[in-house]
Write a protein that holds these residues in place. Structure first.
Motif, PDB file in Angstrom:
ATOM      1  N   LEU A  12       5.332  -1.388  -2.033  1.00 59.82           N
ATOM      2  CA  LEU A  12       4.301  -1.703  -1.049  1.00 59.82           C
ATOM      3  C   LEU A  12       2.987  -1.816  -1.796  1.00 59.82           C
ATOM      4  O   LEU A  12       2.649  -0.940  -2.589  1.00 59.82           O
ATOM      5  CB  LEU A  12       4.199  -0.599   0.000  1.00 59.82           C
ATOM      6  N   TYR A  13       2.244  -2.889  -1.557  1.00 56.63           N
ATOM      7  CA  TYR A  13       1.035  -3.154  -2.343  1.00 56.63           C
ATOM      8  C   TYR A  13      -0.096  -3.592  -1.434  1.00 56.63           C
ATOM      9  O   TYR A  13       0.081  -4.473  -0.582  1.00 56.63           O
ATOM     10  CB  TYR A  13       1.329  -4.257  -3.363  1.00 56.63           C
ATOM     11  N   ARG A  35       1.649   1.935   6.959  1.00 59.54           N
ATOM     12  CA  ARG A  35       2.698   2.280   7.924  1.00 59.54           C
ATOM     13  C   ARG A  35       3.510   1.041   8.313  1.00 59.54           C
ATOM     14  O   ARG A  35       4.745   1.073   8.342  1.00 59.54           O
ATOM     15  CB  ARG A  35       2.047   2.926   9.151  1.00 59.54           C
ATOM     16  N   GLU A  36       2.832  -0.076   8.585  1.00 63.02           N
ATOM     17  CA  GLU A  36       3.530  -1.309   8.968  1.00 63.02           C
ATOM     18  C   GLU A  36       4.427  -1.824   7.841  1.00 63.02           C
ATOM     19  O   GLU A  36       5.557  -2.261   8.082  1.00 63.02           O
ATOM     20  CB  GLU A  36       2.524  -2.387   9.364  1.00 63.02           C
ATOM     21  N   MET A  37       3.904  -1.774   6.598  1.00 66.08           N
ATOM     22  CA  MET A  37       4.722  -2.229   5.465  1.00 66.08           C
ATOM     23  C   MET A  37       5.954  -1.347   5.305  1.00 66.08           C
ATOM     24  O   MET A  37       7.066  -1.850   5.116  1.00 66.08           O
ATOM     25  CB  MET A  37       3.900  -2.238   4.173  1.00 66.08           C
ATOM     26  N   ALA A  38       5.767  -0.031   5.370  1.00 60.43           N
ATOM     27  CA  ALA A  38       6.883   0.902   5.196  1.00 60.43           C
ATOM     28  C   ALA A  38       7.915   0.732   6.306  1.00 60.43           C
ATOM     29  O   ALA A  38       9.129   0.715   6.041  1.00 60.43           O
ATOM     30  CB  ALA A  38       6.376   2.338   5.160  1.00 60.43           C
ATOM     31  N   ASN A  39       7.457   0.592   7.542  1.00 65.71           N
ATOM     32  CA  ASN A  39       8.381   0.417   8.668  1.00 65.71           C
ATOM     33  C   ASN A  39       9.191  -0.867   8.539  1.00 65.71           C
ATOM     34  O   ASN A  39      10.404  -0.872   8.768  1.00 65.71           O
ATOM     35  CB  ASN A  39       7.623   0.435  10.001  1.00 65.71           C
ATOM     36  N   LEU A  40       8.522  -1.954   8.182  1.00 60.60           N
ATOM     37  CA  LEU A  40       9.229  -3.231   8.032  1.00 60.60           C
ATOM     38  C   LEU A  40      10.217  -3.168   6.875  1.00 60.60           C
ATOM     39  O   LEU A  40      11.351  -3.651   6.989  1.00 60.60           O
ATOM     40  CB  LEU A  40       8.239  -4.380   7.834  1.00 60.60           C
ATOM     41  N   ALA A  41       9.818  -2.554   5.775  1.00 65.47           N
ATOM     42  CA  ALA A  41      10.725  -2.430   4.630  1.00 65.47           C
ATOM     43  C   ALA A  41      11.984  -1.658   5.026  1.00 65.47           C
ATOM     44  O   ALA A  41      13.109  -2.071   4.729  1.00 65.47           O
ATOM     45  CB  ALA A  41      10.018  -1.743   3.465  1.00 65.47           C
ATOM     46  N   ARG A  42      11.805  -0.543   5.705  1.00 64.72           N
ATOM     47  CA  ARG A  42      12.967   0.248   6.142  1.00 64.72           C
ATOM     48  C   ARG A  42      13.806  -0.525   7.156  1.00 64.72           C
ATOM     49  O   ARG A  42      15.038  -0.506   7.098  1.00 64.72           O
ATOM     50  CB  ARG A  42      12.513   1.588   6.717  1.00 64.72           C
ATOM     51  N   GLU A  43      13.136  -1.208   8.074  1.00 69.11           N
ATOM     52  CA  GLU A  43      13.844  -2.001   9.093  1.00 69.11           C
ATOM     53  C   GLU A  43      14.725  -3.063   8.442  1.00 69.11           C
ATOM     54  O   GLU A  43      15.821  -3.355   8.924  1.00 69.11           O
ATOM     55  CB  GLU A  43      12.806  -2.648  10.013  1.00 69.11           C
ATOM     56  N   TRP A  44      14.249  -3.645   7.342  1.00 65.30           N
ATOM     57  CA  TRP A  44      15.000  -4.688   6.660  1.00 65.30           C
ATOM     58  C   TRP A  44      15.937  -4.138   5.584  1.00 65.30           C
ATOM     59  O   TRP A  44      16.490  -4.891   4.799  1.00 65.30           O
ATOM     60  CB  TRP A  44      14.036  -5.701   6.046  1.00 65.30           C
ATOM     61  N   GLY A  45      16.106  -2.815   5.533  1.00 65.94           N
ATOM     62  CA  GLY A  45      17.101  -2.213   4.647  1.00 65.94           C
ATOM     63  C   GLY A  45      16.641  -1.915   3.234  1.00 65.94           C
ATOM     64  O   GLY A  45      17.465  -1.773   2.334  1.00 65.94           O
ATOM     65  N   PHE A  68       6.132  -5.872  -0.504  1.00 60.12           N
ATOM     66  CA  PHE A  68       5.561  -6.032   0.831  1.00 60.12           C
ATOM     67  C   PHE A  68       4.045  -5.909   0.725  1.00 60.12           C
ATOM     68  O   PHE A  68       3.543  -4.988   0.083  1.00 60.12           O
ATOM     69  CB  PHE A  68       6.094  -4.946   1.774  1.00 60.12           C
ATOM     70  N   VAL A  69       3.332  -6.851   1.335  1.00 58.86           N
ATOM     71  CA  VAL A  69       1.863  -6.836   1.369  1.00 58.86           C
ATOM     72  C   VAL A  69       1.421  -7.010   2.821  1.00 58.86           C
ATOM     73  O   VAL A  69       2.136  -7.623   3.612  1.00 58.86           O
ATOM     74  CB  VAL A  69       1.247  -7.947   0.488  1.00 58.86           C
ATOM     75  N   PRO A  70       0.228  -6.473   3.183  1.00 61.59           N
ATOM     76  CA  PRO A  70      -0.261  -6.681   4.553  1.00 61.59           C
ATOM     77  C   PRO A  70      -0.447  -8.160   4.873  1.00 61.59           C
ATOM     78  O   PRO A  70      -0.142  -8.619   5.965  1.00 61.59           O
ATOM     79  CB  PRO A  70      -1.600  -5.944   4.580  1.00 61.59           C
ATOM     80  N   ASN A  71      -0.951  -8.911   3.899  1.00 54.97           N
ATOM     81  CA  ASN A  71      -1.058 -10.372   3.976  1.00 54.97           C
ATOM     82  C   ASN A  71      -1.282 -10.874   2.548  1.00 54.97           C
ATOM     83  O   ASN A  71      -1.577 -10.093   1.641  1.00 54.97           O
ATOM     84  CB  ASN A  71      -2.161 -10.826   4.941  1.00 54.97           C
ATOM     85  N   THR A 131       3.613  -8.935   5.606  1.00 57.56           N
ATOM     86  CA  THR A 131       3.920  -8.099   6.758  1.00 57.56           C
ATOM     87  C   THR A 131       3.257  -8.599   8.043  1.00 57.56           C
ATOM     88  O   THR A 131       3.838  -8.500   9.116  1.00 57.56           O
ATOM     89  CB  THR A 131       3.489  -6.646   6.498  1.00 57.56           C
ATOM     90  N   SER A 132       2.062  -9.153   7.955  1.00 60.43           N
ATOM     91  CA  SER A 132       1.341  -9.585   9.160  1.00 60.43           C
ATOM     92  C   SER A 132       2.056 -10.721   9.886  1.00 60.43           C
ATOM     93  O   SER A 132       2.041 -10.780  11.109  1.00 60.43           O
ATOM     94  CB  SER A 132      -0.085  -9.989   8.827  1.00 60.43           C
ATOM     95  N   THR A 133       2.680 -11.614   9.132  1.00 64.75           N
ATOM     96  CA  THR A 133       3.371 -12.754   9.748  1.00 64.75           C
ATOM     97  C   THR A 133       4.888 -12.653   9.639  1.00 64.75           C
ATOM     98  O   THR A 133       5.601 -13.467  10.210  1.00 64.75           O
ATOM     99  CB  THR A 133       2.948 -14.075   9.071  1.00 64.75           C
ATOM    100  N   ARG A 134       5.339 -11.669   8.851  1.00 65.87           N
ATOM    101  CA  ARG A 134       6.767 -11.499   8.523  1.00 65.87           C
ATOM    102  C   ARG A 134       7.320 -12.700   7.761  1.00 65.87           C
ATOM    103  O   ARG A 134       8.523 -12.942   7.754  1.00 65.87           O
ATOM    104  CB  ARG A 134       7.599 -11.208   9.776  1.00 65.87           C
ATOM    105  N   ALA A 135       6.438 -13.442   7.144  1.00 68.27           N
ATOM    106  CA  ALA A 135       6.866 -14.571   6.322  1.00 68.27           C
ATOM    107  C   ALA A 135       7.450 -14.030   5.019  1.00 68.27           C
ATOM    108  O   ALA A 135       6.954 -13.046   4.466  1.00 68.27           O
ATOM    109  CB  ALA A 135       5.695 -15.487   6.016  1.00 68.27           C
TER     110      ALA A 135
END
Length: 139
Positions: free
Chosen positions: A7-8, A23-33, A66-69, A89-93
């Protein structure tokens, strides 16, 4: 074993939203395995902010960053996707490893993404070595 992620973010760019971004980066990373192997919150005033990221990517054998944007990479997206998946993370792109970024060469003969980083030759050579890049002579 789970895939590892880094996470950066740049502290100055996140400002008061830093905790939320982390928090958003960590949650998305965990959600995606992904297993969060490293969290980097770097001051934007750091002389080579992407150097720490690249070193961490190699050290933990990251499969994703993972980056916020994308603004947090200060136009250094190519350095990340040469090694692993990049997630905004902001766009999930997502940008796959070896993503084809626009082919623009800077004044020094390699991607414009790197022209702004260096203030001396030693830092430049260290960065190129860390990214395993070679200079492309402009035509």
């Amino acid at each position: 074993m789970k895939k590892r992620a880094v996470l950066y973010l740049l502290k100055d760019l996140s400002g008061k939203n830093q905790e939320r971004h982390e928090r958003e980066m960590a949650n998305l990373a965990r959600e995606w395995g992904f297993d969060v192997a490293r969290r980097l919150a770097i001051p934007r005033t750091s002389t080579t902010p992407l150097m720490g990221l690249v070193k961490s990517m190699y050290k933990v054998e990251a499969a994703a960053v993972f980056v916020p944007n994308l603004a947090h990479l200060m136009r250094g997206e190519r350095a990340v996707t040469e090694r692993c998946l990049l997630v905004d993370t902001s766009t999930r792109a997502t940008y796959r490893k070896y993503h084809k970024w626009p082919n623009t060469l800077g004044s020094k003969g390699y991607s414009r993404d790197f022209d702004f980083v260096f203030d001396d030759a030693e830092k430049e050579e260290a960065w190129l070595a860390a990214c395993r890049l070679t200079r492309i002579e402009p035509q």
